[in-house]
Write an enzyme that holds these catalytic residues in place. Structure first.
Site, short mmCIF file in Angstrom:
data_model
loop_
_atom_site.label_atom_id
_atom_site.label_comp_id
_atom_site.label_asym_id
_atom_site.label_seq_id
_atom_site.Cartn_x
_atom_site.Cartn_y
_atom_site.Cartn_z
N SER A 93 40.13 5.04 -17.97
CA SER A 93 39.04 4.20 -18.47
C SER A 93 38.20 4.97 -19.47
O SER A 93 38.09 6.20 -19.36
CB SER A 93 38.16 3.76 -17.29
OG SER A 93 36.94 3.20 -17.74
N TYR A 101 33.23 5.85 -9.93
CA TYR A 101 34.37 5.39 -10.73
C TYR A 101 34.61 6.32 -11.91
O TYR A 101 35.74 6.77 -12.16
CB TYR A 101 34.09 3.97 -11.22
CG TYR A 101 35.13 3.39 -12.13
CD1 TYR A 101 36.32 2.87 -11.62
CD2 TYR A 101 34.92 3.33 -13.51
CE1 TYR A 101 37.28 2.32 -12.46
CE2 TYR A 101 35.87 2.79 -14.36
CZ TYR A 101 37.04 2.29 -13.83
OH TYR A 101 37.99 1.75 -14.67
N LYS A 147 37.86 8.95 -12.51
CA LYS A 147 38.75 8.74 -13.65
C LYS A 147 38.84 10.01 -14.49
O LYS A 147 39.94 10.41 -14.93
CB LYS A 147 38.25 7.57 -14.50
CG LYS A 147 38.44 6.20 -13.87
CD LYS A 147 39.90 5.85 -13.75
CE LYS A 147 40.10 4.44 -13.23
NZ LYS A 147 41.53 4.07 -13.13
#
Length: 266
Positions: free
Chosen positions: A147, A166, A170
């Site tokens: 991402s 998150y 990542k």
């Protein structure tokens, strides 16, 4: 004939990978899902003999090993491309900036652990379980769907302060993919962290559930790409991602790239 396995394939980007790849009858495609298939995946697989749905929760190492064994039985113990797509977006406090967790240390750990178990540890365990099949494949590619949130320059330029768990998982997995590239280079195996762009999926809509929040997100992302007008369709994103995967070179192995094949994340 090429063989592909995709985690998190029940919906969104993972489903679209399974859909586009299985449209070519010469491909063998394995849609790996956490629990029951979505209605659209069940319908699609019922009409395509080359699309196989296999249950594989990336947080269950034993289940992953069993799924890899099932794939091996159908492919002659080999696999060309493994796509690690399963992800966790975070919990209720994912929109808190890092400093807001002062006094909420328990919640911070829960936030990071939830993302880490899927986005980092789950990805590593799934890659490790399918690596023996990749070693026997012809294309020998391992792809991690990352991402823009995992990129430091994107975060700095856009001023993104939220989705802590998150984002950091990542970013961490991007480095792990570089580790795999260094480890497996001598075996002819190529790895890539691949960002899909800002894509119109249920997951994206969950992160921006109202038109007002979606507009705010657009304004933030326009700091990185001023001409951005909105979400990209999942069909277009996956087509572009497949072009990058199919053109992946030894020189690119271990990098984190966008769906454009460069560092234009949006």
């Amino acid at each position: 004939m090429s063989s592909w396995a995709i985690t998190g394939a029940s919906r969104g980007i993972g489903f679209e990978f399974a859909k586009q790849l299985s449209a070519d009858g010469s491909n063998q495609v394995f849609a790996l899902i956490r629990s029951e298939p979505s209605a659209e995946l069940a319908e699609l697989s019922s009409g395509r003999e080359n699309l196989h749905v296999i249950q594989a929760d990336v947080t269950d190492a034993q289940g992953l090993s069993e799924a890899a064994a099932k794939v091996g039985e159908l492919t002659g113990n080999k696999l060309d491309v493994f796509i690690s797509n399963a992800c966790h977006p975070g919990l209720d406090l994912r929109f808190h900036p890092t400093s807001a967790f002062l006094g909420k240390e328990k919640e911070l750990k829960e936030e990071i652990d939830a993302c880490m178990n899927v986005n980092l540890l789950g990805a590593i365990n799934s890659i490790n379980c399918f690596l023996p099949l990749i070693r026997n494949g012809e294309l020998k590619k391992i792809i991690y769907i990352t991402s823009p949130s995992g990129d430091a320059e994107f975060t700095r330029k856009c001023g993104v302060t939220v989705t802590v768990g998150y984002s950091i998982t990542k970013a961490a997995m991007n480095l792990v993919m570089s580790k795999y590239a260094a480890e497996l280079k001598g075996e002819g195996i190529k790895t890539l962290s691949l960002s899909p762009g800002w894509v119109d999926t249920d997951g994206t809509r969950d992160m921006a559930p109202t038109p007002e929040i979606l507009e705010m997100a657009l304004q933030v992302f326009q700091k990185f790409k001023p001409d951005l007008t909105g979400l990209m369709s999942v069909e277009e994103s996956v087509r572009m991602q497949l072009n990058v995967i199919n053109g992946l070179t030894v020189k690119q192995s271990g990098l984190a790239l966008s769906h454009h094949g460069d560092y234009n994340w949006l």
